[in-house]
Design a protein around this motif. Sequence first.
Motif, short mmCIF file in Angstrom:
data_model
loop_
_atom_site.label_atom_id
_atom_site.label_comp_id
_atom_site.label_asym_id
_atom_site.label_seq_id
_atom_site.Cartn_x
_atom_site.Cartn_y
_atom_site.Cartn_z
N VAL A 184 -1.14 15.22 7.59
CA VAL A 184 -1.35 14.84 8.99
C VAL A 184 -1.12 16.03 9.90
N GLY A 185 -0.03 16.78 9.64
CA GLY A 185 0.25 17.96 10.44
C GLY A 185 -0.87 18.99 10.34
N ARG A 186 -1.40 19.17 9.15
CA ARG A 186 -2.51 20.12 8.97
C ARG A 186 -3.74 19.65 9.73
N ARG A 187 -4.04 18.37 9.66
CA ARG A 187 -5.21 17.85 10.36
C ARG A 187 -5.08 18.04 11.87
N GLU A 243 5.45 10.46 0.96
CA GLU A 243 5.58 10.48 2.42
C GLU A 243 5.57 11.91 2.95
N CYS A 244 6.22 12.82 2.23
CA CYS A 244 6.23 14.23 2.64
C CYS A 244 4.81 14.80 2.61
N LEU A 245 4.05 14.49 1.57
CA LEU A 245 2.68 14.97 1.49
C LEU A 245 1.84 14.40 2.61
N SER A 246 1.99 13.11 2.87
CA SER A 246 1.23 12.48 3.95
C SER A 246 1.54 13.15 5.28
N ASP A 247 2.82 13.40 5.56
CA ASP A 247 3.21 14.06 6.81
C ASP A 247 2.62 15.47 6.89
N ALA A 248 2.63 16.20 5.77
CA ALA A 248 2.10 17.57 5.75
C ALA A 248 0.59 17.57 6.00
N LEU A 298 0.83 -1.19 0.00
CA LEU A 298 0.00 0.00 0.00
C LEU A 298 0.87 1.25 0.00
N SER A 299 0.35 2.34 -0.52
CA SER A 299 1.12 3.57 -0.56
C SER A 299 1.10 4.26 0.81
N ALA A 300 1.98 5.25 0.95
CA ALA A 300 2.06 6.00 2.20
C ALA A 300 0.80 6.82 2.47
N MET A 301 -0.04 7.00 1.47
CA MET A 301 -1.28 7.77 1.62
C MET A 301 -2.43 6.91 2.14
N HIS A 302 -2.20 5.63 2.34
CA HIS A 302 -3.30 4.72 2.70
C HIS A 302 -3.96 5.13 4.01
N GLY A 303 -3.19 5.64 4.98
CA GLY A 303 -3.77 6.02 6.26
C GLY A 303 -4.76 7.16 6.14
#
Length: 384
Positions: A363-366, A356-361, A305-310
Amino acid sequence: LFSNHGPLYFMGTKKHFSKLGLPRHRRVEVRADSEVDFFLDNNGPAVKDEELLTKMWQAFGRSQEAVPLLVKKVMENTKSLEQELGEELKFGGPRGSLKGRPAVAENQRHRAFYHTLSDSEAKLQFFAARQVACRILGSHGYLCHDCWLPLQDCMCAALPAGSSLWQGVQLWVYMHPKDFLRKNNTGKLLWQALGNGARLCICGIEQQEDVMWAAFQEAGRDLVWCVYPASNGFDYEVKSVTIPEDLAASNKEKQNDNQAHKLHFILIDGTWSNSKAMVSRLQDRAGLLWNGREIPCLALSPDALSAMHGLRPQPSIERTCTAAAAAQLLRELHECNPQATHGLDKTADAIDNSIECLSDALVGRRRRVGRPTVRTRRQELRIH
């Protein structure tokens, strides 16, 4: 000159575009006898911000060309409401919509014109132009031009250093208009990571579609592939892609803008329901160009699965986000012929790092706005 509280979402429900459908492609000329001519010539006064509108289009639309005529007119028409109503345009709310009296006037004006159109291609082009134009107006000064995140959440500084894509490959992000400027869109990562190795083409924006098809025509059908499982089951594995000898032997450091010497891969960027209509639109135009022959479709074989799955749970491993699909495509191309693809595996790793950078960003925004950082349900399945 513009309020800056987010992008706009117009034209009805999420199912509206699939109900509208994508017609068999045929050009709709903007000329005196076309249905859109009344709107272009008579619907609202022009504004004096032409230079700014051009800069906004070029920044968000990833284009060095002039603003498409229909997009420009919608932008001017919407902006002119400030003069007509005597108040500044304001945007806000969870979906960044236009607010107040201008929102009512804009909606009535553009919906009324849309329903006068009898040609399905004209409807699609107007729908796409309105989506793009209004999102650009609402996003100016609010979203980063590159990562499409709010400026306070911009992830550009966290992205790994730009990676080069082997000059024998050209990626095309064929994007649904309603996915343009979405914060969680991953297609945008491809031109961030690869520069001109990935190009944006918004479905229904005739200027961008013509540029893409001119490249395909120059290359020839045998060098064009659509990364999407075929509805009839007659799709191909990546190992079916033949790399011409002249490409395999070329120097990866040598820059070559000749589209006839590239493998072109189309990545469909939209909801799963809308993507079917987008692929049909591509195949209809391919049939016109190549005497009934369609673009061959590629099915990928990811093993994780991709890093965006979460944030955006995938219904299956095969149905992944656009950037992850691009990375998997490049990785499988490399595995099939590592000596001829000039390090595409390393390029795939760079794309994965960007995801992964987008996912982290996100998550941080949320966390910053007090929203859950993991999604367990979705109203619709997305591949953007």
